[in-house]
Design an enzyme around this catalytic site. Structure first.
Site: not given
Ligand code: NAG
Ligand code: NAG
Ligand code: NAG
Ligand code: NAG
Length: 423
Positions: A180, A235
């Site tokens: 991430d 996202d």
């Protein structure tokens, strides 16, 4: 000869480039004929320019990830039950074989030797035991960290700890890393992601490397020799608006995808409740066509029949896993704001996958023309419906169209007849 305008030549060029890609890090760009239409569905001209050669991701990854449904509420029991459910439902047999733990598996601090440790409350048996459990079922285990000083949920992360952390995961038997982008100190992704590639490589264990820098620095342009997939967007949320906008953002990078390295528009929301059955069917069909990773994001221990029907559609999965590995794309948009859309891409065996996607608020008829696919209009084409599981037309000529409900799609495989060419 000459039945299909340029298909055999292009496919041969593509195939030879794929074969070449697996044996060399730098390959010449395949030369693709200029398209006659605005979009060339064969264009993978940017693929393989840079190629991570760890041998993984020959087709897009399939499996499950904990985040979309469970977020931080995870533990080793849940992960084991999910592995069990992937087997008992038959999803594993369909190819969903990565069991990926997202954020929150770690303790809040490193140990006295500065090493990552699992959260003792939720993963008391440790990750190695979990990897063993998953491997015994012929599944693979994925884990998560961030190319920053903390993960997004403020657990320790791996920037400047790449070698130690990669060695730790390899020693546990981890097969996959989602990496991430939180708490990144403002350092550019192109400086933060390659060190983990090298660290994973030096463990000697083949670990799938999934970059998640949210598409910020257009990773399709540089991540091909860094990771096996790269997120192209922020996202996903479990809404029609989020899903459709992400599909469009990911579409832009179609020419950069191929075996070994895929565009990643984020994980599936199918089954999480925020969209209708038909909207989820659209989501799954387009993700499959775009050669996106198929990572289930719902609770597979407790799926409705509709959710299972979507996720287990083998004919749609086969489009995603097709060995030709060319990302399908949007090739036509008509109607109000272009909401009647045709998405298409070539498949092995001289076939095409076509999704007729109605993003309008009312039903409408959507048509694909042979011209859009690079086929001569006179060619006879058989059409198979991948949601009805039926051959619907034996000899369509020039075009094929059907009515499509609002927010739904219909998905087809088209096989031109009389072609002497087979991949
Ligand atoms: C593990 O997580 C699941 C999903 O959040 C939860 O339902 C279950 O109660 C948890 N089990 C334990 C032992 O904490
Ligand atoms: C490490 O990288 C080399 C060179 O790209 C590659 O041949 C090898 O398969 C990689 N090894 C692993 C374990 O990823
Ligand atoms: C299973 O899913 C349904 C919704 O589809 C939900 O109402 C129910 O609480 C879930 N059961 C468990 C055990 O999570
Ligand atoms: C897109 O489809 C519409 C409706 O079939 C058609 O009229 C139009 O010519 C197509 N546009 C292109 C660029 O192919």
């Amino acid at each position: 000869m000459g039945i299909i305008n340029h298909t055999p030549l292009v496919i041969l060029i593509i195939l030879s480039s794929i074969a070449f890609a697996s044996s060399a890090r730098l390959i010449p760009l395949p030369i693709i004929k200029e398209p006659t239409d605005s979009v060339n569905i064969f264009d993978n001209s940017k693929y393989g320019l840079l190629q991570l050669s760890n041998g993984l991701a020959q087709t897009p990854q399939m499996g499950w990830n904990s985040w979309n449904f469970f977020a931080c509420d995870i533990n080793e029991t849940l992960i084991k039950e999910t592995a069990d459910a992937l087997i008992s439902t038959g999803l594993a047999d369909l190819g969903y074989n990565y069991v990926n733990i997202d954020d929150c598996w770690e303790a809040f601090t490193r140990d006295e030797k500065d090493q990552l440790v699992p959260d003792p409350k939720t993963f008391p048996s440790g990750i190695k035991a979990l990897a063993d459990y998953v491997h015994d079922k012929n599944l693979k285990l994925g884990i998560y960290s961030s190319a920053g000083v903390f993960t997004c949920q403020v657990r320790p992360a791996s920037l400047f700890h790449e070698n130690d952390d990669a060695a730790t995961w390899a020693s546990w038997g981890v097969d996959y890393l989602k990496y991430d982008n939180c708490f990144n100190l403002g350092i550019k992704p192109i400086d933060r992601y390659p060190p983990m590639r090298d660290a994973l490589n030096s463990t000697g264990r083949k670990i799938f490397y999934s970059l998640c820098e949210w598409g910020e620095d257009d990773p399709a342009l540089w991540a091909g020799d860094v990771g096996n997939s790269w997120r192209t967007t922020d996202d996903i949320e479990d809404t029609w608006a989020s899903m459709t906008s992400i599909a469009d953002l990911n579409d832009k990078w179609a020419a950069y995808a191929g075996p070994g390295g895929w565009n990643d528009p984020d994980m599936l929301e199918v089954g999480n409740g925020g969209m209708t059955y038909l909207e989820y069917r659209s989501h799954f069909s387009i993700w499959a066509l775009m050669k996106a990773p198929l990572l289930i994001g719902c609770d597979v221990r407790n799926m409705t029949a509709e959710t299972f029907e979507i996720l287990s559609n083998k004919e749609v999965i086969d489009v995603n896993q097709d060995p030709l590995g060319i990302q399908g794309r949007k090739v036509n948009a008509s109607g109000t704001d272009g909401c009647l859309q045709v998405w298409a891409g070539p498949l092995s065996g001289n076939r095409f996958a076509v999704v007729l996607w109605n993003r309008c608020s009312e039903a409408g008829t959507i048509k694909v023309t042979w011209n859009t696919l690079g086929l001569e209009s006179s060619i006879s084409v058989s059409v198979r419906d991948l949601w009805k599981h039926e051959d619907v037309v034996a000899d369509a000529v020039a075009s094929f169209g059907v009515p499509v409900e609002a927010h739904s799609c219909e998905m087809f495989v088209l096989t031109p007849k009389g072609s002497s060419f087979q991949v």
